[in-house]
Design a protein around this motif. Structure first.
Motif, PDB file in Angstrom:
ATOM      1  N   PRO A  45      29.962  90.329  -8.425  1.00 38.56           N
ATOM      2  CA  PRO A  45      29.569  91.162  -9.555  1.00 38.56           C
ATOM      3  C   PRO A  45      28.658  92.284  -9.066  1.00 38.56           C
ATOM      4  N   PRO A  46      28.948  93.514  -9.409  1.00 38.50           N
ATOM      5  CA  PRO A  46      28.188  94.626  -8.853  1.00 38.50           C
ATOM      6  C   PRO A  46      26.761  94.731  -9.389  1.00 38.50           C
ATOM      7  N   MET A  47      26.473  94.216 -10.577  1.00 42.80           N
ATOM      8  CA  MET A  47      25.170  94.438 -11.178  1.00 42.80           C
ATOM      9  C   MET A  47      24.225  93.240 -11.094  1.00 42.80           C
ATOM     10  N   VAL A  48      24.696  92.076 -10.696  1.00 43.00           N
ATOM     11  CA  VAL A  48      23.826  90.905 -10.692  1.00 43.00           C
ATOM     12  C   VAL A  48      22.892  90.983  -9.495  1.00 43.00           C
ATOM     13  N   ARG A  49      21.587  91.071  -9.778  1.00 38.94           N
ATOM     14  CA  ARG A  49      20.587  91.245  -8.727  1.00 38.94           C
ATOM     15  C   ARG A  49      19.913  89.940  -8.349  1.00 38.94           C
ATOM     16  N   GLY A  50      20.022  88.934  -9.141  1.00 33.67           N
ATOM     17  CA  GLY A  50      19.340  87.669  -8.883  1.00 33.67           C
ATOM     18  C   GLY A  50      19.090  86.950 -10.186  1.00 33.67           C
ATOM     19  N   GLU A  51      18.585  85.748 -10.073  1.00 31.82           N
ATOM     20  CA  GLU A  51      18.330  84.960 -11.273  1.00 31.82           C
ATOM     21  C   GLU A  51      16.826  84.859 -11.506  1.00 31.82           C
ATOM     22  N   VAL A  52      16.434  85.105 -12.733  1.00 31.45           N
ATOM     23  CA  VAL A  52      15.049  84.966 -13.151  1.00 31.45           C
ATOM     24  C   VAL A  52      14.993  83.706 -14.009  1.00 31.45           C
ATOM     25  N   VAL A  53      14.199  82.730 -13.581  1.00 35.54           N
ATOM     26  CA  VAL A  53      14.076  81.473 -14.314  1.00 35.54           C
ATOM     27  C   VAL A  53      12.720  81.478 -15.018  1.00 35.54           C
ATOM     28  N   GLY A  82      21.754  84.033 -19.663  1.00 35.53           N
ATOM     29  CA  GLY A  82      22.329  85.296 -20.089  1.00 35.53           C
ATOM     30  C   GLY A  82      22.055  86.343 -19.032  1.00 35.53           C
ATOM     31  N   GLU A  83      22.695  87.488 -19.180  1.00 34.58           N
ATOM     32  CA  GLU A  83      22.520  88.573 -18.219  1.00 34.58           C
ATOM     33  C   GLU A  83      22.038  89.809 -18.956  1.00 34.58           C
ATOM     34  N   VAL A  84      20.963  90.378 -18.450  1.00 34.87           N
ATOM     35  CA  VAL A  84      20.373  91.570 -19.059  1.00 34.87           C
ATOM     36  C   VAL A  84      19.994  92.539 -17.946  1.00 34.87           C
ATOM     37  N   GLY A  85      20.465  93.754 -18.043  1.00 29.46           N
ATOM     38  CA  GLY A  85      20.093  94.780 -17.075  1.00 29.46           C
ATOM     39  C   GLY A  85      20.422  94.431 -15.637  1.00 29.46           C
ATOM     40  N   GLY A  86      21.482  93.686 -15.451  1.00 29.17           N
ATOM     41  CA  GLY A  86      21.870  93.304 -14.097  1.00 29.17           C
ATOM     42  C   GLY A  86      21.150  92.082 -13.565  1.00 29.17           C
ATOM     43  N   PHE A  87      20.275  91.497 -14.380  1.00 26.91           N
ATOM     44  CA  PHE A  87      19.567  90.283 -13.977  1.00 26.91           C
ATOM     45  C   PHE A  87      20.096  89.107 -14.777  1.00 26.91           C
ATOM     46  N   ARG A  88      20.292  87.999 -14.118  1.00 27.64           N
ATOM     47  CA  ARG A  88      20.694  86.769 -14.787  1.00 27.64           C
ATOM     48  C   ARG A  88      19.406  86.023 -15.152  1.00 27.64           C
ATOM     49  N   PHE A  89      19.268  85.692 -16.428  1.00 30.72           N
ATOM     50  CA  PHE A  89      18.103  84.950 -16.902  1.00 30.72           C
ATOM     51  C   PHE A  89      18.508  83.523 -17.226  1.00 30.72           C
ATOM     52  N   LYS A  90      17.720  82.583 -16.749  1.00 28.65           N
ATOM     53  CA  LYS A  90      17.834  81.193 -17.152  1.00 28.65           C
ATOM     54  C   LYS A  90      16.512  80.884 -17.851  1.00 28.65           C
TER      55      LYS A  90
END
Length: 152
Positions: A39-47, A86-94
């Motif tokens: 995925p081009p926009m996923v920068r990492g996961e924020v938990v 969910g994904e917001v602004g290229g970041f995946r949030f858990k």
């Protein structure tokens, strides 16, 4: 030809261009087509672990963070620790939503439940959600807030 371009020269240039493209498609061990799609926009996961007292808006904040109004039920007491992504602004949030601090009965039991959630989910961000101004917290709410500050 009529436009001054020699068709043989254009064909030779096109052949050279085709060879150049074939060379650039070669990547260590294979061609570009064999590389896995990412995925081009996923920068990492924020938990994020949400904590707080009853009615403070933990679930609503969680829904905002994951950009999904239905991620966590709102308007009811959260019965158990639950997660949504969910994904917001290229970041995946858990987001880990927790029941109100008061459900655990004592700050000690609350701290034990949070310690288990921390061990299981390893959040990078802890948020204590309060709908009250800190100066107006009751002694009981301050005790639960101290559990949060002890975790840092």
């Amino acid at each position: 030809g009529e436009d001054g371009n020699d068709p043989r020269l254009l064909a030779a240039e096109q052949g050279s261009l085709d060879n150049d493209l074939e060379e650039t498609e070669e990547v260590e061990g294979g061609s570009l087509e064999e590389l896995p799609a990412t995925p081009p926009m996923v920068r990492g996961e924020v938990v994020v672990l949400l904590m707080g007292c009853r009615g403070s808006g933990k679930s609503s904040l969680g829904n905002t963070l994951i950009s999904n109004p239905n991620g966590f039920p709102t308007g009811i007491q959260t019965p158990q620790i639950s997660t949504a992504t969910g994904e917001v602004g290229g970041f995946r949030f858990k987001v880990i939503d927790t029941p109100p601090a008061e459900v655990y009965g004592t700050p000690v039991l609350y701290k034990e439940a949070l310690a288990q959630a921390l061990e299981t989910h390893r959040p990078g961000c802890l948020l204590f959600v309060s709908s009250l101004a800190p100066a107006r917290l009751s002694p009981e709410e301050l005790a639960y807030l101290r559990v949060f500050t002890d975790l840092h």
